[in-house]
Design an enzyme around this catalytic site. Structure first.
Site, short mmCIF file in Angstrom:
data_model
loop_
_atom_site.label_atom_id
_atom_site.label_comp_id
_atom_site.label_asym_id
_atom_site.label_seq_id
_atom_site.Cartn_x
_atom_site.Cartn_y
_atom_site.Cartn_z
N LYS A 109 -27.66 -31.51 1.23
CA LYS A 109 -28.10 -32.44 0.19
C LYS A 109 -29.51 -32.08 -0.19
O LYS A 109 -30.25 -31.49 0.61
CB LYS A 109 -28.04 -33.88 0.68
P1 NAD Z 1 -25.63 -42.05 -11.79
O1 NAD Z 1 -27.08 -41.85 -11.81
O2 NAD Z 1 -24.76 -41.42 -12.84
O3 NAD Z 1 -25.30 -43.63 -11.84
C1 NAD Z 1 -25.83 -44.58 -10.96
C2 NAD Z 1 -25.60 -45.96 -11.54
O4 NAD Z 1 -25.98 -46.93 -10.57
C3 NAD Z 1 -26.43 -46.26 -12.80
O5 NAD Z 1 -25.61 -46.99 -13.70
C4 NAD Z 1 -27.55 -47.15 -12.29
O6 NAD Z 1 -28.04 -48.04 -13.27
C5 NAD Z 1 -26.83 -47.90 -11.18
N1 NAD Z 1 -27.70 -48.43 -10.14
C6 NAD Z 1 -28.74 -47.83 -9.53
N2 NAD Z 1 -29.29 -48.67 -8.62
C7 NAD Z 1 -28.57 -49.81 -8.69
C8 NAD Z 1 -28.62 -51.05 -8.01
N3 NAD Z 1 -29.56 -51.28 -7.08
N4 NAD Z 1 -27.70 -51.98 -8.32
C9 NAD Z 1 -26.76 -51.76 -9.25
N5 NAD Z 1 -26.66 -50.61 -9.93
C10 NAD Z 1 -27.55 -49.66 -9.66
O7 NAD Z 1 -25.17 -41.63 -10.32
P2 NAD Z 1 -23.72 -41.22 -9.82
O8 NAD Z 1 -23.62 -39.74 -9.88
O9 NAD Z 1 -22.69 -42.07 -10.48
O10 NAD Z 1 -23.83 -41.60 -8.27
C11 NAD Z 1 -23.63 -42.92 -7.81
C12 NAD Z 1 -23.30 -42.88 -6.32
O11 NAD Z 1 -22.14 -42.08 -6.12
C13 NAD Z 1 -24.36 -42.27 -5.42
O12 NAD Z 1 -24.32 -42.93 -4.18
C14 NAD Z 1 -23.91 -40.85 -5.25
O13 NAD Z 1 -24.40 -40.27 -4.06
C15 NAD Z 1 -22.41 -41.07 -5.18
N6 NAD Z 1 -21.60 -39.88 -5.50
C16 NAD Z 1 -21.75 -39.23 -6.68
C17 NAD Z 1 -20.93 -38.13 -6.96
C18 NAD Z 1 -20.98 -37.42 -8.28
O14 NAD Z 1 -20.14 -36.53 -8.49
N7 NAD Z 1 -21.86 -37.75 -9.20
C19 NAD Z 1 -19.99 -37.71 -6.01
C20 NAD Z 1 -19.85 -38.41 -4.82
C21 NAD Z 1 -20.66 -39.51 -4.58
#
Ligand code: NAD
Length: 419
Positions: A109
């Site tokens: 990561k």
């Molecule tokens: P992103 O930046 O596209 O979206 C994150 C969303 O969460 C945004 O809408 C933001 O406003 C919201 N957010 C942030 N803090 C918040 C809070 N305290 N309360 C409510 N909403 C909040 O990110 P993403 O890529 O969708 O990632 C989200 C999660 O999924 C992370 O934990 C990431 O590690 C995990 N993840 C992402 C992927 C991927 O392919 N992008 C894969 C596996 C896991």
């Protein structure tokens, strides 16, 4: 490296989960210790030229947890709260996630402590390119392949790929996944994590003789993972009753239209004042009356302090580490089924793996082929974990961890310890 409480520190949380799982495995003490700590860690402090002519110093990290099963794989996160311990935890979860899916990768990561909302596009590009050049000593198609995570986009992946390619002197698309399709990205990658969450939700409901049709779903975090999960679940017949982002959330028990939510978010940047629902805060979102709760924002959202307020029957973890070990215990006592992150959100890394394979071969698949392969691997992994849970009479998280850790430990045993 002795983090404090699992409720405060994601690495302490990852270790608490690990310690619980290894009790079910007869690992040699040395192997158990080896997997408890990251293989290598890089901290970089680097300058970035800002639009006003000033220079700001940012701190970033890249951590490799295990290299036993192949090159390391894991996203890059931009967030003000990024710490080395958070990156360590996320790297360890990546090792387990790749092993649960049986992908030929170890876990990594990366992250930069920054608030991307405060940066102009040019500053974001400067930061991404400089960070990429700083971690170029670790990344590469044969060694470590980054991908998007919180606040990092396909465009940022393209800048990282370009920077690495400039340093090498030739195009190296396989160094990063989650790229835009015209520069070696994969069809289906942008939707892959959300598609995997939809499949995991469907399989979890089906295993209790329930259907997605009419299931009420609340989604915390309306970004890449949350918004796509909501859209695909809606398409499959579920009813999205609440969604939130950093601004707060919106609730409508009769159902929200994810496409309209996306449009509103695109236009205003916030969900809380969406006209088709009642405003709620994030505490309210987690306590929404629903069948399925999908935390898809940050880690440590469902904790000992609020787990008893969760009213969903299923928690499907779109985010990494959203549920603390204490909350896990409370949810289990209350009969809530938790589909763990290392299984539920593994669709993203799975299609990243497909992207890497396509880039290495310079031969690209159709979106239909990609979605079919993802469906097959997700369903297989879900049922392997579920069978293990039934066999060992443990919850799905413990079963997934047992399966993953034993696969990594087996690889180490076969490879042997150098010299
Ligand atoms: P992103 O930046 O596209 O979206 C994150 C969303 O969460 C945004 O809408 C933001 O406003 C919201 N957010 C942030 N803090 C918040 C809070 N305290 N309360 C409510 N909403 C909040 O990110 P993403 O890529 O969708 O990632 C989200 C999660 O999924 C992370 O934990 C990431 O590690 C995990 N993840 C992402 C992927 C991927 O392919 N992008 C894969 C596996 C896991």
């Amino acid at each position: 490296m002795t983090p404090t409480r699992a409720e405060d520190n994601p690495y302490a949380m990852a270790l608490a989960q690990y310690n619980r799982a290894v009790k079910h495995l007869a690992l040699k003490r040395g192997i158990e210790d080896y997997l408890r700590i990251p293989r290598r860690e890089l901290t970089v402090n680097f300058p970035v030229k800002m639009d006003d002519g000033s220079i700001r110093i940012f701190t970033g990290y890249r951590v490799h947890h295990s290299t036993a099963r192949g090159p390391t794989k894991g996203g890059i996160r931009y967030h003000p709260d990024v710490t080395l311990d958070e990156v360590r935890a996320l790297a360890m979860w990546m090792t387990w996630k790749c092993a649960v899916m049986n992908l030929p990768y170890g876990g990594a990561k990366g992250g930069v402590a920054c608030d991307p909302k405060q940066l102009s596009l040019k500053e974001l590009e400067n930061l991404s390119r400089r960070y990429a050049s700083e971690i170029a000593i670790l990344i590469g198609p044969e060694s470590d392949i980054p991908a998007p995570d919180l606040n990092t986009t396909p465009q940022i992946m393209a800048w990282i790929t370009d920077t690495y390619s400039v340093l090498r002197g030739y195009a190296v698309p396989a160094v990063v996944t989650g790229k835009p399709v015209p520069v070696g990205g994969s069809l289906g990658r942008a939707q892959a994590t959300g598609r995997g969450v939809m499949i995991a939700t469907r399989e979890a409901l089906a295993s209790m003789n329930r259907s997605l049709q009419g299931a009420r779903v609340a989604v915390q975090g309306f970004g890449n993972v949350g918004a796509v999960s909501a859209a695909l679940l809606h398409q499959a017949g579920a009813c999205i009753v609440a969604a939130s982002d950093t601004s707060g959330g919106t609730l409508n028990p009769r159902g929200l239209d994810p496409a309209a939510l996306e449009q509103h978010k695109g236009e205003t940047g916030r969900l809380v004042d969406y006209p088709g629902g009642e405003p709620i805060d994030n505490a309210g979102l987690l306590a929404t009356e629903c069948d399925v709760l999908i935390p898809a924002a940050l880690e440590q959202q469902i904790t000992a302090a609020n787990a008893d307020r969760v009213r969903a029957g299923f928690v499907v973890e779109g985010a990494n580490g959203p549920t603390t070990p204490e909350a896990d215990t409370i949810l289990a006592e209350r009969g809530v089924v938790v589909v763990p992150d290392i299984l539920a959100n593994a669709g993203g890394v799975t299609v990243s793996y497909f992207e890497w394979v396509q880039d290495l071969q310079s031969f690209f698949w159709t979106e239909e082929e990609i979605n079919q392969r993802l469906e097959r691997l997700m369903v297989r992994a879900f049922h392997e974990v579920k069978d293990m849970a039934e066999d060992k009479k443990v919850d799905l998280r413990l079963a997934a961890l047992i399966r993953a850790i034993s696969r990594v430990a087996e690889a180490i045993k076969i490879l042997g310890i150098f010299p």
